[in-house]
Scaffold this motif. Structure first.
Motif, short mmCIF file in Angstrom:
data_model
loop_
_atom_site.label_atom_id
_atom_site.label_comp_id
_atom_site.label_asym_id
_atom_site.label_seq_id
_atom_site.Cartn_x
_atom_site.Cartn_y
_atom_site.Cartn_z
N LYS A 220 60.34 61.69 52.74
CA LYS A 220 60.04 61.87 54.16
C LYS A 220 59.88 63.34 54.53
O LYS A 220 59.33 63.66 55.60
N LEU A 221 60.32 64.24 53.66
CA LEU A 221 60.17 65.68 53.91
C LEU A 221 58.81 66.20 53.47
O LEU A 221 58.47 67.36 53.74
N HIS A 222 58.04 65.37 52.78
CA HIS A 222 56.71 65.80 52.34
C HIS A 222 55.79 65.91 53.57
O HIS A 222 55.81 65.06 54.45
N PRO A 223 54.98 66.97 53.63
CA PRO A 223 54.13 67.17 54.82
C PRO A 223 52.97 66.20 54.94
O PRO A 223 52.32 66.15 55.99
N ASN A 224 52.68 65.42 53.89
CA ASN A 224 51.51 64.54 53.93
C ASN A 224 51.80 63.23 53.20
O ASN A 224 51.18 62.93 52.18
N LEU A 225 52.72 62.45 53.74
CA LEU A 225 53.10 61.15 53.17
C LEU A 225 52.55 60.04 54.04
O LEU A 225 52.78 60.01 55.26
N THR A 226 51.83 59.09 53.42
CA THR A 226 51.36 57.90 54.10
C THR A 226 51.97 56.68 53.44
O THR A 226 51.87 56.50 52.22
N ILE A 227 52.64 55.84 54.22
CA ILE A 227 53.22 54.60 53.73
C ILE A 227 52.36 53.44 54.22
O ILE A 227 52.14 53.29 55.43
N ILE A 228 51.84 52.66 53.28
CA ILE A 228 51.03 51.48 53.63
C ILE A 228 51.86 50.25 53.24
O ILE A 228 52.23 50.08 52.08
N THR A 229 52.15 49.41 54.22
CA THR A 229 53.08 48.31 54.00
C THR A 229 52.57 47.03 54.64
O THR A 229 51.78 47.07 55.58
N ASP A 230 53.03 45.90 54.12
CA ASP A 230 52.71 44.64 54.80
C ASP A 230 53.81 44.33 55.80
O ASP A 230 54.84 45.03 55.88
N GLU A 231 53.61 43.28 56.59
CA GLU A 231 54.57 42.94 57.65
C GLU A 231 55.95 42.62 57.09
O GLU A 231 56.97 42.97 57.69
N ASP A 232 56.00 41.94 55.96
CA ASP A 232 57.28 41.56 55.39
C ASP A 232 58.11 42.79 55.03
O ASP A 232 59.30 42.87 55.33
N ALA A 233 57.50 43.75 54.36
CA ALA A 233 58.24 44.95 53.95
C ALA A 233 58.63 45.80 55.16
O ALA A 233 59.65 46.50 55.14
N ALA A 234 57.84 45.73 56.23
CA ALA A 234 58.11 46.53 57.43
C ALA A 234 59.02 45.82 58.42
O ALA A 234 59.32 46.37 59.48
N SER A 235 59.49 44.64 58.08
CA SER A 235 60.19 43.79 59.06
C SER A 235 61.52 44.37 59.53
O SER A 235 62.01 43.98 60.60
N CYS A 236 62.13 45.29 58.79
CA CYS A 236 63.40 45.88 59.21
C CYS A 236 63.23 47.21 59.94
O CYS A 236 64.21 47.77 60.44
N LEU A 237 62.02 47.73 59.96
CA LEU A 237 61.78 48.99 60.66
C LEU A 237 61.80 48.75 62.17
O LEU A 237 61.28 47.75 62.67
N SER A 238 62.38 49.68 62.90
CA SER A 238 62.46 49.53 64.35
C SER A 238 61.09 49.78 64.98
O SER A 238 60.23 50.46 64.39
N GLU A 239 60.90 49.26 66.18
CA GLU A 239 59.65 49.49 66.90
C GLU A 239 59.48 50.97 67.20
O GLU A 239 58.36 51.49 67.21
#
Length: 246
Positions: A220-239
């Protein structure tokens, strides 16, 4: 950091292929490092017909970021074998474009990358324990470049079950991997994550503190990180998180 949430694994794979292709279409030499494993299989299925037989991608050079050698000599390691199976061979990638990281050359890997202009993009998955590339908890330090890492006894059986039909005698005692410092030197990082079984570790990676017991938190400290995820993997992330990094 940017988080892109797709509905399905198929959509995630297609978007990841497009992101990678956007780098590959740039002029001049393009250096990419790509992942093996199960997560990127569909991404490669979508990428192969876009690349196969296209001479305008001859400027793209490929590097594996980790390797588990087969026990004994005369056979390529697990990572490069899988990359050939899912992408290099069906896409008809020329051998001159493939630059292997091996137990024999890992000590000079970072110097080779620097000489070649550095990695433009690295595509990786996310391990259930927060490992990325071959950086498992307790195996590498933040300051490590490309290193050799030993396997614990309990890890040997897991590798044997996955790759060698359960025969531990075929599993080597170590792997080589780009360490956290080497990965953080890459110009752009793309992480692909899918499935409910990755939801908790993705939440810890994105929303938790930087913790060496969860190696992926450093990313997360990298200046250029892109995370591509499906709904299932993202289901615990807050809005709030999804909105912040949209």
């Amino acid at each position: 950091m940017k988080i892109i949430k797709t509905k399905t694994y198929d959509e995630m794979s297609e978007l990841a292929a497009v992101y990678l292709l956007s780098h590959m279409t740039k002029e001049g030499r393009v250096n990419v490092s790509i992942t093996a494993g199960t997560t990127p299989v569909k991404m490669y299925e979508k990428l192969v017909p876009m690349v196969k037989g296209k001479q305008n991608y001859s400027n793209v050079h490929y590097y594996n970021f980790d390797e588990i050698p087969f026990q004994g000599k005369g056979k390529e390691g697990i990572t490069i074998t899988n990359l050939r199976k899912y992408y290099f061979t069906p896409a008809e990638i020329e051998e001159v474009q493939i630059h292997k990281l091996t137990p024999e050359n890992y000590e000079s890997h970072d110097q080779r990358l620097k000489k070649d202009g550095g990695l433009d993009v690295l595509v990786m998955g996310l391990g259930y324990d927060g490992h990325f590339c071959g950086n498992l908890p307790g195996k590498t330090a933040w300051e490590d470049q490309t290193v050799k890492t030993p396997f614990l006894d309990e890890e040997l059986q897991k590798i044997a079950d996955l790759e060698f039909g359960g025969d531990v005698s075929l599993v080597p005692s170590y792997a080589v991997t780009m360490g956290p410092r080497s990965v953080m030197n890459v110009k752009e990082l793309i992480m692909i994550v899918n499935g409910k079984h990755k939801a908790d570790i993705l939440k810890q990676t994105v929303e938790g503190k930087v913790d060496s017991n969860i190696p992926s938190t450093i990313l997360k400290l990298h200046p250029n990180l892109t995370i591509i995820t499906d709904e299932d993997a993202a289901s615990c992330l807050s809005e709030e998180t999804l909105e912040k990094y949209r």
